[in-house]
Design a protein around this motif. Structure first.
Motif, short mmCIF file in Angstrom:
data_model
loop_
_atom_site.label_atom_id
_atom_site.label_comp_id
_atom_site.label_asym_id
_atom_site.label_seq_id
_atom_site.Cartn_x
_atom_site.Cartn_y
_atom_site.Cartn_z
N LYS A 1 0.74 -1.00 -0.01
CA LYS A 1 -0.05 0.09 0.22
C LYS A 1 1.23 0.96 -0.15
CE LYS A 1 -4.12 -0.50 2.74
NZ LYS A 1 -4.71 -0.03 3.97
N THR A 2 0.17 2.52 -0.83
CA THR A 2 0.43 3.95 -0.37
C THR A 2 -0.22 4.81 -0.45
OG1 THR A 2 2.78 4.77 -1.75
CG2 THR A 2 2.00 3.77 -3.66
N ILE A 3 0.57 6.10 -0.21
CA ILE A 3 -0.35 6.61 -0.26
C ILE A 3 -0.35 7.76 -1.63
CG2 ILE A 3 -1.12 8.86 1.35
CD1 ILE A 3 -2.11 6.14 2.62
N ILE A 4 -1.46 8.78 -1.47
CA ILE A 4 -0.69 9.43 -2.99
C ILE A 4 -1.28 11.08 -2.78
CG2 ILE A 4 -2.14 10.49 -5.40
CD1 ILE A 4 -1.94 7.52 -5.79
N GLY A 5 -0.52 11.76 -2.13
CA GLY A 5 -0.21 13.46 -2.32
C GLY A 5 -0.22 13.61 -0.75
N ALA A 6 0.29 14.90 -0.73
CA ALA A 6 1.26 15.14 0.57
C ALA A 6 0.40 14.52 1.96
CB ALA A 6 1.53 16.54 0.17
N LEU A 7 -1.28 15.50 1.32
CA LEU A 7 -1.97 15.20 2.88
C LEU A 7 -3.00 14.18 2.70
CD1 LEU A 7 -3.40 19.10 2.30
CD2 LEU A 7 -1.54 18.57 3.82
N GLY A 8 -2.21 13.32 1.60
CA GLY A 8 -3.23 11.70 1.56
C GLY A 8 -3.70 10.94 3.45
N SER A 9 -4.59 10.85 2.88
CA SER A 9 -5.64 9.36 4.37
C SER A 9 -5.43 8.37 3.65
CB SER A 9 -6.39 10.36 5.06
OG SER A 9 -7.14 10.23 4.20
#
Ligand code: GAP
Length: 539
Positions: A197-205
């Protein structure tokens, strides 16, 4: 061949290193060194050339039902999360795991192996993660400790049946975990998704979570329409892609065989439903032959058809191409490539929503408790219109899916050879060599001046420069010629070219063949032509 010897050669000569080795390494991740990168690139280039750029779409290839076209793609590693929901990876791509409450370690349920043992009235299923050839020694040592016995008491242990998988043991209270000292420390098996899993974007949740692709195939399916609309390909045709895939494997093992980051070489071949069984057979045989042509022998390479109960719910046929890797017990084979008939499952899933078998055994959109699609498809029309037959249909797919790292490992295992040959003075000398197919060898030829004087280095460098324009060649003037040969044999260089006292007077150079040790003279100006001839496949 002992695997340890190959692993040591790979490290010593710069084929493969453990990733982040100076920090203690990272389990399941491998780096290719200066020679390894060339070898793996050659494997990938051989695949791309033989399957894609070298394919002649005007002729009917032997064994193929008709002419066909081939084209390629290079998609992103991170794709829209819905891709993995419709492909089935989000719901289905998992392994069952057991955790050990004592050692805090986690194991893949089906990979833990054990054996029933009794001492007096006490019985236990003692397990290990050791390789099969070391299993029994481990079982014995662990049983002795469990029952508080000494080595000399080993004869009083009573063994029951053969070693088997933990999946066959219903009561985990009787099990001694692979790294535990007491019984019953393993938890019941739990599902664990293999996608990273990874998170996209700086503010990603967590809601913005995306996944590193666990296969390259889906990039091809979701681009099917783009390729058809932009490149004028007509069915039957294949789209090839190679690139990194990621799986959070629970127990990466056997060198690069099961890694967490690896490269795949996949083809999705689109055809009419009626001709799909013939295309399936063609691709199965064609891909098997590819490994034979590059040096894997028939006696260690098998094409194994899946039994009906092994097939995915959408597959009408799957065969694995398997190689007898030396780390496996005799008679066992490991998967190099799967060739699957996938029907219209993938295109329909991306069009309509994730499919599953309904009560009548037919593929239909899987519904949630509210009667709505569990995972919605793109809604885009991924059918194909055949303007000659004036018919529209969803193509069927044949998928030959290979691993670049596994293929590279198989070629390395097969190439590793030890023999005894006369040195330049006729004395027997033990040598280690990699009998790699010349197309795969990292270095195609090494150029040596016999000695570092009398104009030989200058003449050798001239030949080296001429060759370098066409091939990956290597220049070496250090140590005796025997030692230089040995260094090249060990990394699989098929030819060595020596410049000697006769070269300057027009006497040519000596070519030497790695495997047969045959030597012959070639004119100094003919080296490029000679090496081209030697490296051109005869079939
Ligand atoms: N699209 C179908 C698919 O991905 P797969 O059998 O899961 O099928 C295809 O993978 C090939 O990818 C395997 O035959 C193997 O060569 C390679 N592969 C899969 N998992 C791997 C791993 N953890 N490490 C190295 N290679 C792997």
């Amino acid at each position: 061949m002992e695997m340890d010897k190959l692993v040591s050669l790979c490290k010593r000569r710069g084929f493969l290193f453990q990733s982040s080795e100076i920090y203690g390494g990272l389990n399941g991740f491998w780096d290719y060194g200066p020679l390894g990168v060339e070898l793996k690139r050659n494997v990938k280039e051989a695949w791309w050339r033989d399957m894609v750029t070298g394919h002649d779409e005007l002729s009917v290839v032997a064994g193929a039902p008709s002419e066909y076209e081939m084209t390629g793609l290079d998609c992103t590693i991170i794709m829209h999360p819905q891709v993995w929901k419709c492909s089935g990876h989000y719901d289905l791509f998992h392994d069952f795991m057991v955790d050990c409450r004592e050692s805090k370690k986690r194991y893949r349920h089906d990979q833990v192996r054990g054996r029933w043992v009794t001492f007096r009235d006490k019985r236990a299923f003692v397990t290990t993660m050791a390789e099969p050839d070391k299993e029994q020694a481990e079982f014995e040592q662990k049983s002795l400790k469990l029952f508080n016995l000494r080595g000399k008491d080993a004869g009083s242990l009573v063994w029951e049946g053969e070693a088997m998988s933990l999946t066959k043991v219903p009561n985990l209270a009787e099990v001694l975990g692979p790294d535990a000292k007491t019984l019953g420390t393993l938890t019941e098996p739990r599902e664990f998704n293999l996608m990273f899993k990874t998170i996209i974007g700086a503010l990603g949740s967590d809601e913005d979570a995306a996944f590193l692709r666990p296969e390259t195939a889906q990039g091809i399916f979701v681009n099917f329409k783009n390729v058809v609309d932009s490149s004028r390909v007509r069915i039957p045709f294949g789209i090839a892609q190679m690139g990194k895939s990621f799986r959070n494997e629970i127990t990466p093992r056997n060198f690069t065989f099961r890694s967490r980051e690896f490269e795949q070489m996949e083809i999705e071949f689109f055809c009419k439903p009626a001709s799909s069984p013939e295309w399936y057979k063609y691709w199965r045989d064609r891909r098997y032959q590819w490994y034979l042509d590059l040096g894997l022998p028939r006696e260690r390479l098998q094409l194994r058809d899946h039994h009906a109960d092994e097939l995915s719910h959408y597959s009408c046929g799957t065969a694995d191409i398997e190689y007898a890797f030396p780390f496996l017990p005799p008679g066992e084979f490991g998967e190099l490539e799967g060739v699957a008939h996938r029907g219209d499952f993938d295109l329909r899933s991306h069009m309509e929503g994730k499919l599953a078998k309904d009560a009548e055994g037919k593929l239909a959109v899987e519904l949630n408790a509210d009667g709505k699609p569990k995972h919605r498809g793109s809604g885009k029309d991924l059918s194909y219109f055949d303007d000659q037959a004036r018919e529209r249909f969803v193509p069927h797919v044949i998928e030959p899916s290979a691993g670049a790292d596994r293929a590279t490992l198989a070629f390395l295992c097969e190439a590793y050879t030890e023999d005894n040959v006369p040195d330049e003075n006729g004395k027997p000398r033990e040598r280690t060599l990699l009998k790699l197919h010349p197309r795969l060898a990292p270095i195609k030829a090494a150029v040596f001046p016999l000695v570092k004087k009398d104009g030989m280095p200058e003449a050798a460098q001239k030949i080296y420069r001429a060759l370098k324009k066409h091939f990956n060649v290597f220049y070496d003037e250090g140590a005796s010629v025997g030692k230089r040969y040995a260094r090249q044999d060990e990394v699989g260089t098929p030819y060595c070219i020596t410049i000697d006292g006769e070269t300057a007077g027009g006497g040519g150079v000596t070519f030497r063949d790695r495997d047969s040790l045959k030597q012959w003279r070639v004119g100094a100006d003919d080296c490029v032509a000679e090496l081209s001839k030697l490296l051109t496949p005869t079939t």
